[in-house]
Design a protein around this motif. Structure first.
Motif, PDB file in Angstrom:
ATOM      1  N   CYS A  11       0.827  -1.223   0.000  1.00 59.50           N
ATOM      2  CA  CYS A  11       0.000   0.000   0.000  1.00 59.50           C
ATOM      3  C   CYS A  11       0.854   1.263   0.000  1.00 59.50           C
ATOM      4  CB  CYS A  11      -0.988  -0.017   1.171  1.00 59.50           C
ATOM      5  SG  CYS A  11      -0.232  -0.215   2.778  1.00 59.50           S
ATOM      6  N   GLU A  12       2.062   1.175  -0.494  1.00 62.25           N
ATOM      7  CA  GLU A  12       3.011   2.284  -0.493  1.00 62.25           C
ATOM      8  C   GLU A  12       2.417   3.570  -1.060  1.00 62.25           C
ATOM      9  OE1 GLU A  12       7.669   3.045  -1.665  1.00 62.25           O
ATOM     10  OE2 GLU A  12       6.608   1.356  -2.589  1.00 62.25           O
ATOM     11  N   ALA A  34      -2.443  -6.361  19.965  1.00 61.80           N
ATOM     12  CA  ALA A  34      -2.993  -6.011  18.652  1.00 61.80           C
ATOM     13  C   ALA A  34      -3.631  -4.638  18.737  1.00 61.80           C
ATOM     14  CB  ALA A  34      -4.029  -7.052  18.225  1.00 61.80           C
ATOM     15  N   GLY A  35      -2.968  -3.657  18.169  1.00 59.40           N
ATOM     16  CA  GLY A  35      -3.489  -2.299  18.154  1.00 59.40           C
ATOM     17  C   GLY A  35      -3.942  -1.921  16.765  1.00 59.40           C
ATOM     18  N   GLN A  36      -3.982  -0.617  16.508  1.00 61.22           N
ATOM     19  CA  GLN A  36      -4.477  -0.101  15.243  1.00 61.22           C
ATOM     20  C   GLN A  36      -3.358  -0.065  14.198  1.00 61.22           C
ATOM     21  OE1 GLN A  36      -7.316   3.189  15.251  1.00 61.22           O
ATOM     22  NE2 GLN A  36      -6.003   4.265  13.812  1.00 61.22           N
ATOM     23  N   ALA A  37      -2.472   0.907  14.326  1.00 63.08           N
ATOM     24  CA  ALA A  37      -1.348   1.086  13.403  1.00 63.08           C
ATOM     25  C   ALA A  37      -0.370   2.050  14.064  1.00 63.08           C
ATOM     26  CB  ALA A  37      -1.831   1.650  12.062  1.00 63.08           C
ATOM     27  N   ILE A  76       3.862  -8.126  19.066  1.00 65.46           N
ATOM     28  CA  ILE A  76       3.186  -6.852  18.833  1.00 65.46           C
ATOM     29  C   ILE A  76       2.863  -6.800  17.342  1.00 65.46           C
ATOM     30  CG2 ILE A  76       3.317  -4.348  19.000  1.00 65.46           C
ATOM     31  CD1 ILE A  76       5.390  -4.739  21.269  1.00 65.46           C
ATOM     32  N   VAL A  77       1.588  -7.052  17.047  1.00 67.57           N
ATOM     33  CA  VAL A  77       1.144  -7.195  15.660  1.00 67.57           C
ATOM     34  C   VAL A  77      -0.105  -6.321  15.461  1.00 67.57           C
ATOM     35  CG1 VAL A  77       0.402  -8.806  13.874  1.00 67.57           C
ATOM     36  CG2 VAL A  77       2.055  -9.558  15.610  1.00 67.57           C
ATOM     37  N   PRO A  78       0.076  -5.084  15.006  1.00 67.61           N
ATOM     38  CA  PRO A  78      -1.084  -4.213  14.801  1.00 67.61           C
ATOM     39  C   PRO A  78      -1.895  -4.609  13.572  1.00 67.61           C
ATOM     40  CG  PRO A  78       0.914  -3.107  14.092  1.00 67.61           C
ATOM     41  CD  PRO A  78       1.339  -4.429  14.675  1.00 67.61           C
ATOM     42  N   MET A  79      -3.060  -4.030  13.448  1.00 69.09           N
ATOM     43  CA  MET A  79      -3.924  -4.305  12.291  1.00 69.09           C
ATOM     44  C   MET A  79      -3.299  -3.775  11.006  1.00 69.09           C
ATOM     45  SD  MET A  79      -6.539  -6.034  13.326  1.00 69.09           S
ATOM     46  CE  MET A  79      -5.272  -6.906  14.211  1.00 69.09           C
ATOM     47  N   GLY A  80      -2.575  -2.695  11.108  1.00 69.31           N
ATOM     48  CA  GLY A  80      -1.805  -2.144   9.993  1.00 69.31           C
ATOM     49  C   GLY A  80      -0.384  -1.929  10.467  1.00 69.31           C
ATOM     50  N   PHE A  81       0.601  -2.307   9.684  1.00 66.85           N
ATOM     51  CA  PHE A  81       1.987  -2.241  10.130  1.00 66.85           C
ATOM     52  C   PHE A  81       2.659  -0.897   9.857  1.00 66.85           C
ATOM     53  CE2 PHE A  81       1.812  -6.987   9.116  1.00 66.85           C
ATOM     54  CZ  PHE A  81       1.432  -7.310  10.406  1.00 66.85           C
ATOM     55  N   CYS A  82       2.038  -0.048   9.029  1.00 69.32           N
ATOM     56  CA  CYS A  82       2.632   1.235   8.667  1.00 69.32           C
ATOM     57  C   CYS A  82       1.718   2.391   9.079  1.00 69.32           C
ATOM     58  CB  CYS A  82       2.865   1.308   7.155  1.00 69.32           C
ATOM     59  SG  CYS A  82       4.040   0.092   6.534  1.00 69.32           S
ATOM     60  N   TYR A  83       2.318   3.548   9.283  1.00 71.51           N
ATOM     61  CA  TYR A  83       1.551   4.745   9.611  1.00 71.51           C
ATOM     62  C   TYR A  83       0.634   5.080   8.430  1.00 71.51           C
ATOM     63  CZ  TYR A  83       0.455   9.650  10.363  1.00 71.51           C
ATOM     64  OH  TYR A  83      -0.204  10.850  10.512  1.00 71.51           O
ATOM     65  N   PRO A  84      -0.698   5.144   8.672  1.00 71.00           N
ATOM     66  CA  PRO A  84      -1.643   5.333   7.573  1.00 71.00           C
ATOM     67  C   PRO A  84      -1.913   6.779   7.170  1.00 71.00           C
ATOM     68  CG  PRO A  84      -2.836   4.926   9.598  1.00 71.00           C
ATOM     69  CD  PRO A  84      -1.365   4.824   9.931  1.00 71.00           C
ATOM     70  N   GLY A  85      -1.421   7.727   7.950  1.00 72.91           N
ATOM     71  CA  GLY A  85      -1.679   9.130   7.646  1.00 72.91           C
ATOM     72  C   GLY A  85      -2.690   9.734   8.608  1.00 72.91           C
ATOM     73  N   PRO A  94      -6.193   1.799   9.877  1.00 73.01           N
ATOM     74  CA  PRO A  94      -5.125   0.999   9.272  1.00 73.01           C
ATOM     75  C   PRO A  94      -5.535   0.544   7.878  1.00 73.01           C
ATOM     76  CG  PRO A  94      -6.212  -0.209  11.047  1.00 73.01           C
ATOM     77  CD  PRO A  94      -6.777   1.163  11.053  1.00 73.01           C
ATOM     78  N   ARG A  95      -4.576   0.434   7.007  1.00 72.95           N
ATOM     79  CA  ARG A  95      -4.846  -0.029   5.640  1.00 72.95           C
ATOM     80  C   ARG A  95      -5.320  -1.482   5.685  1.00 72.95           C
ATOM     81  NH1 ARG A  95      -5.760   3.414   1.994  1.00 72.95           N
ATOM     82  NH2 ARG A  95      -5.551   1.626   0.612  1.00 72.95           N
ATOM     83  N   PRO A  96      -6.438  -1.810   5.050  1.00 67.13           N
ATOM     84  CA  PRO A  96      -6.950  -3.185   5.105  1.00 67.13           C
ATOM     85  C   PRO A  96      -6.079  -4.193   4.366  1.00 67.13           C
ATOM     86  CG  PRO A  96      -8.296  -1.831   3.635  1.00 67.13           C
ATOM     87  CD  PRO A  96      -7.325  -0.905   4.323  1.00 67.13           C
ATOM     88  N   GLU A  97      -5.302  -3.737   3.388  1.00 63.03           N
ATOM     89  CA  GLU A  97      -4.442  -4.663   2.646  1.00 63.03           C
ATOM     90  C   GLU A  97      -3.460  -5.369   3.582  1.00 63.03           C
ATOM     91  OE1 GLU A  97      -4.732  -0.885  -0.027  1.00 63.03           O
ATOM     92  OE2 GLU A  97      -4.670  -1.352   2.120  1.00 63.03           O
ATOM     93  N   CYS A  98      -3.006  -4.644   4.564  1.00 60.42           N
ATOM     94  CA  CYS A  98      -2.021  -5.178   5.500  1.00 60.42           C
ATOM     95  C   CYS A  98      -2.617  -6.359   6.265  1.00 60.42           C
ATOM     96  CB  CYS A  98      -1.602  -4.069   6.452  1.00 60.42           C
ATOM     97  SG  CYS A  98      -0.183  -4.478   7.441  1.00 60.42           S
TER      98      CYS A  98
END
Length: 189
Positions: A11-12, A34-37, A76-85, A94-98
């Motif tokens: 999702c770059e 498990a958090g958000q992102a 530690i495994v969030p729903m999205g691994f990258c900062y979504p903005g 969080p990005r759903p693709e992740c």
């Protein structure tokens, strides 16, 4: 698997700061956070929960930094691994693709999980599904229905101070039970 995830660029194009997957895990872990992102501070440091929210979360769990960051014990495994903005009222979801791409592959590799700490609505939706209540507060208030396997929590963000003040039952009931459960499932360190 962790190397593949950390190299992910799915999702770059949607990430304002670019990809930087942040997670920790090992097959021996017994607790899953498990958090958000990640937020912007965590994106910068690459260390999950490396902010004021993380300090409060560690306090709730009754863990110091050394134990919290011991990936042999805590994943530690969030729903999205990258900062979504940034969105209109905080960070974007969080990005759903992740989640859709990596969680089904990674979670089976964590066979020793005994406790899932589901922080916020996205983690609760994933781990509780239709068992969630109408609101996040109602879900957290019903924590006994999901324990001992899953503990649904509100996000420990300083922005939620009003929620903490209006819901004193959380610190009085949920936090002590969570600490006890964490102590019971963590292997001696």
């Amino acid at each position: 698997m962790l190397a593949e995830i950390r190299a992910c660029r799915i999702c770059e194009a949607h990430l304002p700061l670019g990809p930087r997957p942040v997670l920790r895990a090992a097959e021996t872990a017994t607790v899953l956070i498990a958090g958000q992102a990640p937020g912007t501070l965590v994106h910068g440091s690459g260390v999950p929960w490396d902010d004021a929210s993380g300090a409060r979360l560690r306090q709730w769990l009754g863990l110091d930094k050394a134990n919290f960051y011991d990936e042999r014990r805590i994943a530690i495994v969030p729903m999205g691994f990258c900062y979504p903005g940034r969105g209109s009222s905080g960070d974007k979801p969080p990005r759903p693709e992740c989640r859709d791409t990596w969680h089904p592959k990674l979670l089976p590799l964590l066979p020793n999980l005994q406790l899932i700490v589901a922080i916020g609505q996205y983690a609760q939706a994933y781990y509780l599904g239709d068992a969630r209540k109408a609101t996040l507060t109602d879900t957290v208030r019903a924590w006994r229905e999901y324990a001992p396997r899953v503990f649904p929590l509100v996000h420990p963000s300083p922005r939620n101070m009003g929620w903490f003040k209006h819901n004193p039952w959380f610190e009085a009931e949920v936090v002590p039970a969570l600490r006890e459960r964490v102590r019971s499932v963590l292997p001696a360190g």
